[in-house]
Structure formats: C-alpha cells, structure tokens
Motif scaffolding. Sequence first.
Motif, PDB file in Angstrom:
ATOM      1  N   UNK A 164       0.866  -1.231  -0.027  1.00 18.50           N
ATOM      2  CA  UNK A 164       0.000   0.111  -0.045  1.00 18.50           C
ATOM      3  C   UNK A 164       0.859   1.230  -0.090  1.00 18.50           C
ATOM      4  N   UNK A 165       1.894   1.233   0.711  1.00 21.77           N
ATOM      5  CA  UNK A 165       2.670   2.435   1.048  1.00 21.77           C
ATOM      6  C   UNK A 165       3.439   2.656  -0.548  1.00 21.77           C
ATOM      7  N   UNK A 166       3.812   1.948  -1.291  1.00 23.63           N
ATOM      8  CA  UNK A 166       4.382   2.261  -2.483  1.00 23.63           C
ATOM      9  C   UNK A 166       3.409   2.584  -3.646  1.00 23.63           C
ATOM     10  N   UNK A 167       1.902   1.898  -3.462  1.00 24.05           N
ATOM     11  CA  UNK A 167       1.039   2.208  -4.528  1.00 24.05           C
ATOM     12  C   UNK A 167       0.538   3.770  -4.206  1.00 24.05           C
ATOM     13  N   UNK A 168       0.519   3.945  -3.034  1.00 29.43           N
ATOM     14  CA  UNK A 168       0.061   5.430  -2.488  1.00 29.43           C
ATOM     15  C   UNK A 168       1.051   6.578  -3.287  1.00 29.43           C
ATOM     16  N   UNK A 169       2.304   6.065  -3.074  1.00 25.97           N
ATOM     17  CA  UNK A 169       3.444   6.670  -3.367  1.00 25.97           C
ATOM     18  C   UNK A 169       3.177   7.111  -4.949  1.00 25.97           C
ATOM     19  N   UNK A 170       2.909   5.981  -5.873  1.00 25.38           N
ATOM     20  CA  UNK A 170       2.807   5.947  -7.117  1.00 25.38           C
ATOM     21  C   UNK A 170       1.640   6.969  -7.543  1.00 25.38           C
ATOM     22  N   UNK A 171       0.655   7.118  -6.537  1.00 28.09           N
ATOM     23  CA  UNK A 171      -0.599   7.544  -7.013  1.00 28.09           C
ATOM     24  C   UNK A 171      -0.125   9.145  -6.794  1.00 28.09           C
ATOM     25  N   UNK A 172       0.409   9.688  -5.886  1.00 26.19           N
ATOM     26  CA  UNK A 172       1.059  10.784  -5.635  1.00 26.19           C
ATOM     27  C   UNK A 172       1.901  11.498  -6.685  1.00 26.19           C
ATOM     28  N   UNK A 173       2.845  10.449  -7.196  1.00 31.87           N
ATOM     29  CA  UNK A 173       3.514  10.770  -8.133  1.00 31.87           C
ATOM     30  C   UNK A 173       2.850  11.175  -9.515  1.00 31.87           C
ATOM     31  N   UNK A 174       1.792  10.602  -9.700  1.00 33.22           N
ATOM     32  CA  UNK A 174       0.893  10.828 -10.839  1.00 33.22           C
ATOM     33  C   UNK A 174       0.128  12.183 -10.556  1.00 33.22           C
ATOM     34  N   UNK A 175      -0.107  12.605  -9.471  1.00 37.73           N
ATOM     35  CA  UNK A 175      -0.798  13.895  -9.135  1.00 37.73           C
ATOM     36  C   UNK A 175       0.277  14.858  -9.352  1.00 37.73           C
ATOM     37  N   UNK A 176       1.399  14.675  -8.880  1.00 37.48           N
ATOM     38  CA  UNK A 176       2.414  15.938  -8.922  1.00 37.48           C
ATOM     39  C   UNK A 176       2.778  15.999 -10.394  1.00 37.48           C
ATOM     40  N   UNK A 177       3.020  15.048 -11.329  1.00 34.46           N
ATOM     41  CA  UNK A 177       3.356  14.846 -12.567  1.00 34.46           C
ATOM     42  C   UNK A 177       2.160  15.676 -13.247  1.00 34.46           C
ATOM     43  N   UNK A 178       0.842  15.652 -13.051  1.00 37.55           N
ATOM     44  CA  UNK A 178      -0.207  16.259 -13.906  1.00 37.55           C
ATOM     45  C   UNK A 178      -0.056  17.803 -13.391  1.00 37.55           C
TER      46      UNK A 178
END
Length: 238
Positions: free
Chosen positions: A81-95
């Motif tokens: 979960x921790x890495x999955x959440x981090x991946x989501x936040x990377x997507x948000x920051x990229x957008x």
Amino acid sequence: MPFQNELVLIASVFLYFGGVVAFFRFFGKNGICAWTVICTIAANIEVMILVYAFGVSQTLGNVLFASSFLATDIMSEIFGKKDADKCVWIGIASNITFIIISQSWFLFIPDKDDTMAEAIKTVFANTPRVMISSLAAYAVSEIYDVWAYHKLWNFTEKKSGNSKAFLWLRNNGSTLVSQLINVVIFNVAAFAGVFPKEVLIQVLVFGYVIYLITSLLDTPFVYLARKIAEKHPELKEI
C-alpha cells in the motif's frame, strides 16, 4: 477502413496493459511509476479527441487511463500500500507540473516566422479545465482504489487464510468502483456545457462500459505481473 476505430481501440487494450507489465519487468517499481506519469499526461491530451466507435460517440483516453488502475493494482499486489500510494501521488504531482509547464508556453510572444504556436495553443488552450478535471478524478478514484484493494485483500486473507487467494476479487472489486468514480467526476467536470447533453450522457455511459470491460481484461495482466515478480525477485529491489 471499415471498423478502424474499433480495431485500434481493441488493440490498444493489449498494447497498453502489456506496456504496464513490460515496464515492470524491465524497470521494477520505477517502471510502474514511469508508466503512471506517461499515461496520465498522455490520456489528458488525447481525451480532447472525440471519435465514433461501436455505434456511439466517445472520447479517447479511456483505455490509456484505465492502464493507470492496472499499474496501481500491480504496485499494491507486489510492493504494498505504501508504494502504491506513493505512485498515485507521483501521478498527481506530474499532472500539476504539466499543467504549469504547458500554460507557461503561452506567456511567450511567438516569432514572426513561427508556424507552430497557434496549433499548439489550439490543443493546449483547453488543457487547464480538462487536466484539472482529470487531476481531481484521478486523485479521488486512485486513492480510493488503493484503499479498497487493501481492504478487500485484508478481508479475503482473513476469510481464506491465504494471502495470495482472491487476487481477481480485489483487483476487480476495487477497480470497478474506482473507475465509476473517475468517469463521473472527470466527464461532468470537463465536458458539461462543452458537449451537448445527449453526447455527454453517451460519453459517460460508454466510458464506464469501456472501464467495465477493461477491468475484466486487466486481471490476467495482474496475475502475469505477480508471476514475473515471483520468478524475478530482484525486481522488488529496483
């Protein structure tokens, strides 16, 4: 060519889902994060294209964006979960970063010999509303997806006593709802008042139908990714 749009859409499902698994196979969790950045930005651009396929009008971007849910589920399944959440936040920051960069282009005055500024402006002038809508939909739906995936995982593991069992259930159970959240938030926020009401309804309904189908089709790719991870444990270190 008859049925060209339909054939390309079908092929894109296997191309994009296979792409997620390939990025994972060669680059580990970094590959999954990289795919998330690519698909969320690219989907926000191609979603401005309206095509006619399978008897209805629809925007592009549905299949590509669906691959981001596959990426998140693979990340959840293999890395937690921790890495999955981090991946989501990377997507948000990229957008957010892409919105700022793309809009900064219009602060420049084009040279008299420029031939591209107007064309680029035509494409990206509508980007803020589309990308902000997509950002909101992505953030809400993906955060929910990760949460629901692990809730279902905890539930099925407790009931079955097997942490590997019911992968298909946590994959589809989380994704079907999160994709409904995504399609409603994004299309209403991005296209209300832009498309006629009947077209918007078509886009909403058919967009979710695509997500229903892709949710079922992405399950074998999650199993494949888990099998690859078991065969190549070094990927967990990348």
